[in-house]
Scaffold this active site. Structure first.
Site, mmCIF file in Angstrom:
data_model
loop_
_atom_site.group_PDB
_atom_site.id
_atom_site.type_symbol
_atom_site.label_atom_id
_atom_site.label_comp_id
_atom_site.label_asym_id
_atom_site.label_seq_id
_atom_site.Cartn_x
_atom_site.Cartn_y
_atom_site.Cartn_z
ATOM 1 N N GLY A 1 -6.917 -0.803 3.379
ATOM 2 C CA GLY A 1 -5.455 -0.756 3.509
ATOM 3 C C GLY A 1 -4.981 -0.114 4.808
ATOM 4 N N LYS B 1 4.401 1.998 18.420
ATOM 5 C CA LYS B 1 4.476 3.441 18.155
ATOM 6 C C LYS B 1 4.758 4.242 19.430
ATOM 7 C CE LYS B 1 1.455 2.980 14.141
ATOM 8 N NZ LYS B 1 0.060 2.910 13.707
ATOM 9 N N THR C 1 0.832 -1.219 0.000
ATOM 10 C CA THR C 1 0.000 0.000 0.000
ATOM 11 C C THR C 1 0.863 1.265 0.000
ATOM 12 O OG1 THR C 1 -1.552 -1.248 1.340
ATOM 13 C CG2 THR C 1 -1.910 1.109 1.228
#
Ligand code: HSE
Length: 422
Positions: free
Chosen positions: A184, A202, A10
């Site tokens: 996606g 993250k 993607t």
């Protein structure tokens, strides 16, 4: 600037098409010609026009290609990606990656190799998609001691909770997840999204660069959203809160705390209005106070936008040391007993006299106040009691839940969802 791209999923497909479409504009900003020297792709991607580009199916060929200055790693995964990045670094190439798992798990090794070889490894695209949060923390807020970072960092989870809470048409978990995969947003293994692993990667990265400390991914306490029931979302809404997939890192004098968990946020707060695949990051600095960044957290074009930002940064020769990772000191993890929070508790109970008195007695014994309460009849014999507690020590809260769950009238384990205060 000659770049090599590994991986045409993607993000890779969007990056190639953005570079093709905006080549002149990007080159102008780069003050350099940008060209894609080679692309490594193992699978055909019908979304991507690779005509005129030198293609290989060997990712390591790109890392060794002497004509390439920058390798863009978009293959995902950790082990092969680590080998690829280390090989590129060894061959004195700068690296740009969108791979949060790679940086969260192997950042120290990669940055140490990059320092030795005098190259940069940049990862703006790894956290919060299109939001330039790494640059904001590293550069814009450099004059601050960062005390807290809180974010909605997983677009897929936020999309799922937002759709489940939709007043117009509440939808089931599985159906919304399928849509996120189709669009996606979701990881190759979507359990990483809904189980909180992706957000944990993250927040590990943000805590490392924000606090300048060595953060072990394993120290993040992770709770996903897959256990969230629609009845809790409805009750939380009635209490005047939204439910958000949060990742929170803070530090106090005796250590740091890193957590990923579904949290309640008062409806009037900006954070609670961040819906869909949108991400938001709140960064608290000693001088600036609270700052908030909002934008698309997933999707090809948004993430490719952050890759291009790193390309421009490199080309301008901005000195990006791997400084956030230099001489990082370990920080102790804060114990549960020093965390205080208000909480939502839901109990499904047998509908009989004296139940509320026994619940109140447990709460009173543990010095937990009741801020508000909603009581509903589920059936003739079952009642649902939802409570918002006063601020309470987390350890005490856990012990009280154990005691509540042991009451004879309580028919299933109590549900607890914490409130996040910003
Ligand atoms: N699966 C991730 C998300 C993609 O949903 O946020 C962006 O890292």
């Amino acid at each position: 600037m000659k770049i090599g791209i590994c991986g045409v999923g993607t993000v890779g497909a969007s990056l190639i098409s953005l570079i093709k479409k905006n080549r002149d504009e990007i080159s102008r900003k780069l003050e350099d010609e940008i060209s894609i020297s080679q692309v490594a792709s193992r699978r055909e991607n019908p979304q991507c026009d690779l005509s005129g580009i030198n293609i290989t199916n060997d990712i390591y060929e790109v890392a060794k290609n002497p004509s390439i200055d920058v390798l863009v790693e978009l293959i995902g995964g950790t082990e092969e990606a680590k080998d690829l990045v280390l090989l590129a670094v060894k061959n004195k190439k700068h690296v740009i990656t969108a791979n949060k798992a790679l940086i969260a798990m192997h950042g120290h090794e990669i940055f140490s190799a990059a320092r030795q070889m005098g190259v940069c490894v940049l990862f703006e695209a790894a956290v919060a998609g299109g939001i330039p949060i790494i640059k904001s923390i590293r550069e814009g807020l450099v004059g601050n001691v960062i005390t807290r970072i809180a974010g909605i960092l997983n677009g897929t989870s936020n999309f799922i909770l937002s759709e489940m809470a939709s007043k117009k048409q509440p939808r089931e978990f599985d159906e919304v997840l399928k849509e996120a995969q189709k669009k996606g947003y979701a990881e190759a293994d979507p359990s990483f999204d809904v189980n909180g692993i992706d957000a944990a990667h993250k927040i590990t990265i943000l805590a490392m660069i924000g606090f300048g400390i060595a953060v072990e991914f394993e120290s993040v306490r992770i709770e996903g959203i897959s256990e969230i029931a629609l009845e809790d979302i409805i009750l939380i809404d009635e209490f005047g809160f939204s439910l958000k997939p949060l990742a929170v890192a803070f530090r106090i004098s005796n250590g740091i705390s890193l957590r990923v968990y579904p949290a309640m946020i008062e409806k009037e707060k900006v954070f609670s209005k961040v819906d869909g695949v949108t991400n938001a990051v709140l960064v608290e600095g000693s001088s600036v106070g609270e700052t908030l960044y909002v934008g698309p957290g997933a999707g090809g074009d948004a993430t490719a936008s952050s890759v291009i930002a790193d390309l421009v940064h490199l080309s301008r020769g901005s000195k990006i040391p791997n400084e956030g990772f230099l001489e990082l000191k370990e920080a102790p993890t804060i114990e549960e007993s020093s965390i205080e929070t208000g909480s939502y508790i839901r109990l499904d109970v047998q509908n009989m006299t004296g139940v509320m008195a026994s619940i109140s007695s447990v709460l009173e014994k543990n010095r937990i106040g009741i801020e508000s309460i909603i009581q509903k009849e589920v059936s003739e014999s079952i009642a649902r009691i939802a409570i918002i507690t006063s601020i309470v020590n987390e350890k005490v809260l856990h012990e009280s839940l154990r005691q509540l769950g042991a009451l004879p009238a309580v028919i299933s384990a109590p549900t607890k969802i914490e409130i996040f205060k910003s």
